[in-house]
Motif scaffolding. Sequence first.
Motif, PDB file in Angstrom:
ATOM      1  N   ALA A 218       0.828  -1.208   0.000  1.00 53.19           N
ATOM      2  CA  ALA A 218       0.000   0.000   0.000  1.00 53.19           C
ATOM      3  C   ALA A 218       0.865   1.262   0.000  1.00 53.19           C
ATOM      4  CB  ALA A 218      -0.918  -0.014   1.216  1.00 53.19           C
ATOM      5  N   ALA A 219       2.110   1.129   0.440  1.00 53.47           N
ATOM      6  CA  ALA A 219       3.016   2.287   0.460  1.00 53.47           C
ATOM      7  C   ALA A 219       3.557   2.608  -0.948  1.00 53.47           C
ATOM      8  CB  ALA A 219       4.179   2.010   1.404  1.00 53.47           C
ATOM      9  N   TYR A 220       3.226   1.771  -1.930  1.00 54.38           N
ATOM     10  CA  TYR A 220       3.742   1.985  -3.300  1.00 54.38           C
ATOM     11  C   TYR A 220       2.564   2.127  -4.262  1.00 54.38           C
ATOM     12  CZ  TYR A 220       7.883   0.474  -0.891  1.00 54.38           C
ATOM     13  OH  TYR A 220       8.896   0.395   0.018  1.00 54.38           O
ATOM     14  N   PRO A 221       2.047   3.341  -4.423  1.00 53.64           N
ATOM     15  CA  PRO A 221       0.848   3.532  -5.249  1.00 53.64           C
ATOM     16  C   PRO A 221       1.056   3.186  -6.725  1.00 53.64           C
ATOM     17  CG  PRO A 221       1.660   5.640  -4.335  1.00 53.64           C
ATOM     18  CD  PRO A 221       2.518   4.563  -3.767  1.00 53.64           C
ATOM     19  N   ASN A 222       2.304   3.096  -7.159  1.00 49.35           N
ATOM     20  CA  ASN A 222       2.560   2.728  -8.565  1.00 49.35           C
ATOM     21  C   ASN A 222       2.588   1.206  -8.769  1.00 49.35           C
ATOM     22  OD1 ASN A 222       4.948   2.933  -6.970  1.00 49.35           O
ATOM     23  ND2 ASN A 222       6.197   2.722  -8.810  1.00 49.35           N
ATOM     24  N   TRP A 223       2.379   0.428  -7.694  1.00 49.81           N
ATOM     25  CA  TRP A 223       2.294  -1.029  -7.837  1.00 49.81           C
ATOM     26  C   TRP A 223       0.810  -1.405  -7.941  1.00 49.81           C
ATOM     27  CZ3 TRP A 223       5.815  -3.872  -3.707  1.00 49.81           C
ATOM     28  CH2 TRP A 223       7.127  -3.364  -3.787  1.00 49.81           C
TER      29      TRP A 223
END
Length: 355
Positions: A218-223
């Motif tokens: 969730a800390a990586y919105p581009n994933w």
Amino acid sequence: MKSFKRLVALLAVIMLVISLAACGNGTKSTVGQDTGGSKESGGEASGTTDGADAAGDGLVVVGFSQVGAESDWRTANTESMKATFVEGNGYQLIFDDAQQKQENQIKAVRNFIQQDVDYIVIAPVTETGWDTVLQEAKEAGIPVIIVDRMIDVSDDSLFTAWVGSNFLQEGYNAVEWLADYLESKGRADEQINIVTLQGTIGSSAQIGRTDGFAEKMAAYPNWTMLEKQTGEFTQSRGQEVMESFLKSYDDIDVVIAENDNMAFGAIDAIKAAGKTCGPDGDIIIVSFDAVAAAFDAMIAGDMNVSIECNPLHGPRVAEIIQKLEAGETVDKLQYVDEGVFPAETAAEIKPTRAY
Ligand code: AHR
């Protein structure tokens, strides 16, 4: 409690032998007969060993209900248990392979109770559904030790101790490794499309790895998680599910395989589809377990990383039993320390691995 139980059994045996001798009727006592080695019954704990009989031999009788033989990890786990619980170490093992079915495990546990084993050890296929049979074990006064995956019961006194992996942490480890890897490749800001081959739904290994990955990603919105589907922890199902993912999506960047065997199936599917994977390939493969064949796959350049899940629980369970036999208390929950093995370290690390 077990020592007392064994003493009572021993006294009963002595009295039986004396009374038979006094009768002089030539009837042969069955005490100590046919302890027969570990028994495999494919879902039926049909061993003939009587707990009191083996106790008469001074052996601690352990009934072990194993999930099945779905993966290299499981094979290593079974070998660890079988190598530990041998007569030379003071044990009689009654082994049951449940073939990935909880109903077989429940049957096995009931058979262990009937045989009055000293300890019941369960590697549970899924977390729920254990209350009734464990209540029966409790009423029979047989301590239950849970190994590998966890159980979810309403009353914690239904088991004595658990030893296994922190599956949630393993999921966190996967995200941490992937984030660092993408950063090191200058891809930290790219759109990253992910698919997940999940383990047996409802097992702790599946729940922990899926939830741990979801929480930290969730800390990586581009994933983006394109899809998750179970491959049942087996190579063949992993391959089938990966084939269907490849038909549905032509832009997969990362495969999260919740065990090595599903990763091996995925690698075969990727190659068959004319794509490549691993450090120099089109698709990044993140896997769990770190079995010997995963090191081979990393050395061959097909897999990027395997997050360790340690299967060598035999000596850990034996230590718990020895403490209980000595009347000592044991920690209720015992987590095993585990590492992360990326492809760059595989050739160096592989010779040091025990499974
Ligand atoms: O519960 C441990 C998991 O079960 C391992 O990751 C997997 O390979 C096995 O089948």
